[in-house]
Write a protein that holds these residues in place. Sequence first.
Motif, PDB file in Angstrom:
ATOM      1  N   SER B  23      40.913  37.983  33.340  1.00  0.00           N
ATOM      2  CA  SER B  23      41.319  39.338  32.935  1.00  0.00           C
ATOM      3  C   SER B  23      40.486  40.359  33.697  1.00  0.00           C
ATOM      4  CB  SER B  23      41.088  39.552  31.434  1.00  0.00           C
ATOM      5  OG  SER B  23      41.820  38.615  30.703  1.00  0.00           O
ATOM      6  N   PHE B  24      41.114  41.440  34.052  1.00  0.00           N
ATOM      7  CA  PHE B  24      40.366  42.558  34.648  1.00  0.00           C
ATOM      8  C   PHE B  24      41.183  43.840  34.548  1.00  0.00           C
ATOM      9  CE2 PHE B  24      42.795  40.716  38.170  1.00  0.00           C
ATOM     10  CZ  PHE B  24      43.379  41.821  38.747  1.00  0.00           C
ATOM     11  N   GLU B  25      40.495  44.955  34.747  1.00  0.00           N
ATOM     12  CA  GLU B  25      41.180  46.251  34.751  1.00  0.00           C
ATOM     13  C   GLU B  25      40.630  47.045  35.925  1.00  0.00           C
ATOM     14  OE1 GLU B  25      41.673  47.915  30.734  1.00  0.00           O
ATOM     15  OE2 GLU B  25      41.542  49.873  31.742  1.00  0.00           O
ATOM     16  N   LEU B  26      41.510  47.643  36.694  1.00  0.00           N
ATOM     17  CA  LEU B  26      41.078  48.426  37.858  1.00  0.00           C
ATOM     18  C   LEU B  26      41.760  49.786  37.830  1.00  0.00           C
ATOM     19  CD1 LEU B  26      41.332  46.052  40.959  1.00  0.00           C
ATOM     20  CD2 LEU B  26      39.277  47.189  40.131  1.00  0.00           C
ATOM     21  N   ASN B  27      40.996  50.824  38.057  1.00  0.00           N
ATOM     22  CA  ASN B  27      41.567  52.177  38.104  1.00  0.00           C
ATOM     23  C   ASN B  27      41.429  52.730  39.515  1.00  0.00           C
ATOM     24  OD1 ASN B  27      42.207  52.712  35.224  1.00  0.00           O
ATOM     25  ND2 ASN B  27      40.036  52.210  35.020  1.00  0.00           N
ATOM     26  N   SER B  28      42.126  53.832  39.780  1.00  0.00           N
ATOM     27  CA  SER B  28      42.015  54.487  41.087  1.00  0.00           C
ATOM     28  C   SER B  28      40.549  54.724  41.423  1.00  0.00           C
ATOM     29  CB  SER B  28      42.722  55.837  41.068  1.00  0.00           C
ATOM     30  OG  SER B  28      44.074  55.653  40.792  1.00  0.00           O
ATOM     31  N   GLY B  29      40.182  54.450  42.673  1.00  0.00           N
ATOM     32  CA  GLY B  29      38.790  54.648  43.095  1.00  0.00           C
ATOM     33  C   GLY B  29      37.921  53.437  42.828  1.00  0.00           C
ATOM     34  N   GLU B  30      38.547  52.334  42.371  1.00  0.00           N
ATOM     35  CA  GLU B  30      37.755  51.128  42.105  1.00  0.00           C
ATOM     36  C   GLU B  30      38.174  49.995  43.025  1.00  0.00           C
ATOM     37  OE1 GLU B  30      36.448  51.510  37.470  1.00  0.00           O
ATOM     38  OE2 GLU B  30      38.331  50.479  37.871  1.00  0.00           O
ATOM     39  N   SER B  31      37.287  49.026  43.159  1.00  0.00           N
ATOM     40  CA  SER B  31      37.622  47.884  44.022  1.00  0.00           C
ATOM     41  C   SER B  31      37.173  46.583  43.364  1.00  0.00           C
ATOM     42  CB  SER B  31      36.965  48.058  45.385  1.00  0.00           C
ATOM     43  OG  SER B  31      35.590  48.282  45.221  1.00  0.00           O
ATOM     44  N   LEU B  32      37.865  45.518  43.726  1.00  0.00           N
ATOM     45  CA  LEU B  32      37.600  44.214  43.120  1.00  0.00           C
ATOM     46  C   LEU B  32      37.479  43.172  44.222  1.00  0.00           C
ATOM     47  CD1 LEU B  32      37.765  42.264  40.513  1.00  0.00           C
ATOM     48  CD2 LEU B  32      40.178  42.063  41.113  1.00  0.00           C
ATOM     49  N   VAL B  33      36.489  42.302  44.094  1.00  0.00           N
ATOM     50  CA  VAL B  33      36.370  41.184  45.039  1.00  0.00           C
ATOM     51  C   VAL B  33      36.597  39.880  44.290  1.00  0.00           C
ATOM     52  CG1 VAL B  33      34.827  39.902  46.542  1.00  0.00           C
ATOM     53  CG2 VAL B  33      34.827  42.345  46.628  1.00  0.00           C
ATOM     54  N   ILE B  34      37.473  39.058  44.841  1.00  0.00           N
ATOM     55  CA  ILE B  34      37.708  37.734  44.256  1.00  0.00           C
ATOM     56  C   ILE B  34      37.002  36.731  45.163  1.00  0.00           C
ATOM     57  CG2 ILE B  34      39.469  36.044  43.612  1.00  0.00           C
ATOM     58  CD1 ILE B  34      41.447  38.514  43.606  1.00  0.00           C
ATOM     59  N   THR B  35      36.076  35.979  44.599  1.00  0.00           N
ATOM     60  CA  THR B  35      35.363  34.975  45.397  1.00  0.00           C
ATOM     61  C   THR B  35      35.567  33.600  44.778  1.00  0.00           C
ATOM     62  OG1 THR B  35      33.357  35.229  44.114  1.00  0.00           O
ATOM     63  CG2 THR B  35      33.551  36.616  46.062  1.00  0.00           C
ATOM     64  N   GLY B  36      35.105  32.596  45.488  1.00  0.00           N
ATOM     65  CA  GLY B  36      35.223  31.230  44.965  1.00  0.00           C
ATOM     66  C   GLY B  36      35.341  30.249  46.105  1.00  0.00           C
ATOM     67  N   ALA B 187      40.019  39.217  48.650  1.00  0.00           N
ATOM     68  CA  ALA B 187      39.735  37.809  48.342  1.00  0.00           C
ATOM     69  C   ALA B 187      38.952  37.284  49.524  1.00  0.00           C
ATOM     70  CB  ALA B 187      41.030  37.044  48.168  1.00  0.00           C
ATOM     71  N   THR B 188      37.691  37.026  49.336  1.00  0.00           N
ATOM     72  CA  THR B 188      36.834  36.653  50.455  1.00  0.00           C
ATOM     73  C   THR B 188      35.569  35.934  49.978  1.00  0.00           C
ATOM     74  OG1 THR B 188      35.687  37.507  52.398  1.00  0.00           O
ATOM     75  CG2 THR B 188      35.634  38.893  50.441  1.00  0.00           C
ATOM     76  N   ILE B 194      31.842  41.113  50.512  1.00  0.00           N
ATOM     77  CA  ILE B 194      31.690  41.096  49.044  1.00  0.00           C
ATOM     78  C   ILE B 194      31.138  42.432  48.541  1.00  0.00           C
ATOM     79  CG2 ILE B 194      30.384  39.979  47.146  1.00  0.00           C
ATOM     80  CD1 ILE B 194      30.767  37.336  48.650  1.00  0.00           C
ATOM     81  N   GLN B 195      30.289  43.061  49.371  1.00  0.00           N
ATOM     82  CA  GLN B 195      29.663  44.337  48.968  1.00  0.00           C
ATOM     83  C   GLN B 195      30.683  45.467  48.782  1.00  0.00           C
ATOM     84  OE1 GLN B 195      27.080  45.609  52.114  1.00  0.00           O
ATOM     85  NE2 GLN B 195      28.737  45.733  53.585  1.00  0.00           N
ATOM     86  N   PHE B 196      31.899  45.300  49.285  1.00  0.00           N
ATOM     87  CA  PHE B 196      32.911  46.350  49.127  1.00  0.00           C
ATOM     88  C   PHE B 196      33.492  46.397  47.705  1.00  0.00           C
ATOM     89  CE2 PHE B 196      32.843  46.160  53.720  1.00  0.00           C
ATOM     90  CZ  PHE B 196      33.020  47.487  54.075  1.00  0.00           C
ATOM     91  N   GLY B 197      33.255  45.350  46.924  1.00  0.00           N
ATOM     92  CA  GLY B 197      33.828  45.318  45.578  1.00  0.00           C
ATOM     93  C   GLY B 197      32.832  45.754  44.527  1.00  0.00           C
ATOM     94  N   GLU B 198      33.255  46.724  43.711  1.00  0.00           N
ATOM     95  CA  GLU B 198      32.380  47.146  42.605  1.00  0.00           C
ATOM     96  C   GLU B 198      32.460  46.136  41.468  1.00  0.00           C
ATOM     97  OE1 GLU B 198      34.443  50.699  42.241  1.00  0.00           O
ATOM     98  OE2 GLU B 198      33.473  51.565  44.001  1.00  0.00           O
ATOM     99  N   LYS B 199      33.666  45.536  41.358  1.00  0.00           N
ATOM    100  CA  LYS B 199      33.832  44.501  40.338  1.00  0.00           C
ATOM    101  C   LYS B 199      34.010  43.169  41.058  1.00  0.00           C
ATOM    102  CE  LYS B 199      35.937  47.527  36.930  1.00  0.00           C
ATOM    103  NZ  LYS B 199      37.082  47.794  36.066  1.00  0.00           N
ATOM    104  N   GLN B 200      33.648  42.109  40.403  1.00  0.00           N
ATOM    105  CA  GLN B 200      33.753  40.799  41.054  1.00  0.00           C
ATOM    106  C   GLN B 200      34.282  39.744  40.081  1.00  0.00           C
ATOM    107  OE1 GLN B 200      30.281  39.773  43.348  1.00  0.00           O
ATOM    108  NE2 GLN B 200      30.913  37.647  43.560  1.00  0.00           N
ATOM    109  N   ILE B 201      35.195  38.919  40.616  1.00  0.00           N
ATOM    110  CA  ILE B 201      35.674  37.778  39.826  1.00  0.00           C
ATOM    111  C   ILE B 201      35.389  36.536  40.644  1.00  0.00           C
ATOM    112  CG2 ILE B 201      37.760  36.568  39.071  1.00  0.00           C
ATOM    113  CD1 ILE B 201      38.972  39.225  38.381  1.00  0.00           C
ATOM    114  N   ARG B 202      34.828  35.541  40.001  1.00  0.00           N
ATOM    115  CA  ARG B 202      34.607  34.278  40.719  1.00  0.00           C
ATOM    116  C   ARG B 202      35.537  33.231  40.106  1.00  0.00           C
ATOM    117  NH1 ARG B 202      31.555  31.837  44.346  1.00  0.00           N
ATOM    118  NH2 ARG B 202      31.079  29.626  44.028  1.00  0.00           N
ATOM    119  N   VAL B 203      36.444  32.726  40.932  1.00  0.00           N
ATOM    120  CA  VAL B 203      37.328  31.668  40.432  1.00  0.00           C
ATOM    121  C   VAL B 203      36.715  30.323  40.841  1.00  0.00           C
ATOM    122  CG1 VAL B 203      39.548  32.818  40.189  1.00  0.00           C
ATOM    123  CG2 VAL B 203      38.813  32.098  42.434  1.00  0.00           C
ATOM    124  N   ALA B 204      36.725  29.396  39.929  1.00  0.00           N
ATOM    125  CA  ALA B 204      36.110  28.090  40.240  1.00  0.00           C
ATOM    126  C   ALA B 204      36.856  26.986  39.494  1.00  0.00           C
ATOM    127  CB  ALA B 204      34.656  28.099  39.831  1.00  0.00           C
TER     128      ALA B 204
END
Lengths: 234, 204
Positions: B23-36, B187-188, B194-204
């Motif tokens: 689960s996540f929520e993103l608003n304008s001006g935000e960024s998310l990084v998906i890692t794993g 997704a990287t 990774i530093q470009f994302g303010e929020k981070q999700i790690r899938v494993a």
Amino acid sequence: MNREKSSLARSRFALLSNAYYIFQKDLQLEFRTRYAVNAIFMFAITTLTAVSFSIGPARLKSMVLAPLLWIVLFFSAMSGLAHIFVREEEQQTADTLRLVTRPSTVFLGKWFFNLVLLFSLELVIVPLYVVMMNFSVANVGAFLLLLFLGSIGLASVATVIAAIISQAGTRGALFAVLSFPISLPILISAIHGTRLTIDGALFSDCLSDLQVLFSFSVVIITISLMLFDFIWRK
Amino acid sequence: MWKIKATNITQKFNNRLIFRDISFELNSGESLVITGPNGSGKTTLVRIICQLLKPTAGTVRFYHQDRPLAPEQLYPVIGLVGPYLQLYNSLTALENYKFFARIRGLPVDIRYFRQLMDRLGLKGRELDELRTYSSGMLQRVKYVMALIHQPVVLILDEPTSNLDEKGTEIVYEIMEEQKKEKILILATNEPGEIQFGEKQIRVA
């Protein structure tokens, strides 16, 4: 109310114009690669030549001439019409298309491309069939109408089956196997109607076959448009 | 104001669980990084966010001014660059641009197209078929096509794959601009990205 109407009109216009852009893009790609055109025309000409040589100078009756013509058309069409969706999946452009437009526009654009390809095939094959097989039609008007409606039906079946099989592994074999039973009503009516037109039957005698072809095409196109969303989206 | 809200996304292929309850929520001006790690489902999650794949469970909804958007309203919103997303290689870059601009309902603006090509370092290659491009140039032209409609949500899967140093710099600039007022999803596994994302999700 007026705003709703104008929004509906705009949405329909967008649907048709986007379908046209997809058709135009596919035509442009086909001119560059000539994959489907080569497959269809080579198959048609080879089959026609083989049939013509095996028959020799014998003059065939309408009972044989009509089915032979539709068999050549059907299998030639089946050899290339699936390419329209298979190419998008194999070259990984299907997802790109999924991201930019609605599924129904994709179906309409691809259907129109297959229809144009089938008409082009008939423009070449029917005159060749006339020359090579001593094929003559007494009621030309009814024959042309049968050919037109039969092509719409075949193109519709081929397009929707192509979309289904493009998601599968064994594409080549599946296409003809799945298309044949669904195309059977088209083939039966087209062959019967063509036989009548060769024998010089009146337009009214061919009407029931024409009605079947027309109704079948309408049903297939409607069902395809309704189901295409589920076929196209994974 | 734009918003993406993902709730309890779970994905299984056959009986194999790929990930559960993301689960996540993103608003304008935000960024998310998906890692794993490789094979953990980063690309699957990206495809679910873009609506290219239906999740086994859970939802991803897009909102504009708190109003939910229907799937057909998302076409002008999303821009995606990924290794599995190809352009038409037998067409030139210009022909690809014309097709995507028209189908998106945008005017064909050759000047704007040339600007984008110039920015991505592809000046002078507009009339070449994409099959003559190198893999790095293909990655650059994917950015051109993903940016033509100035998407509110830019999703980049392996954003700098096949790119040289100069290409990577250009992509970093694009990412920096995007996350200022719009939404950026990456997704990287590259530390520099990774530093470009303010929020981070790690899938494993």
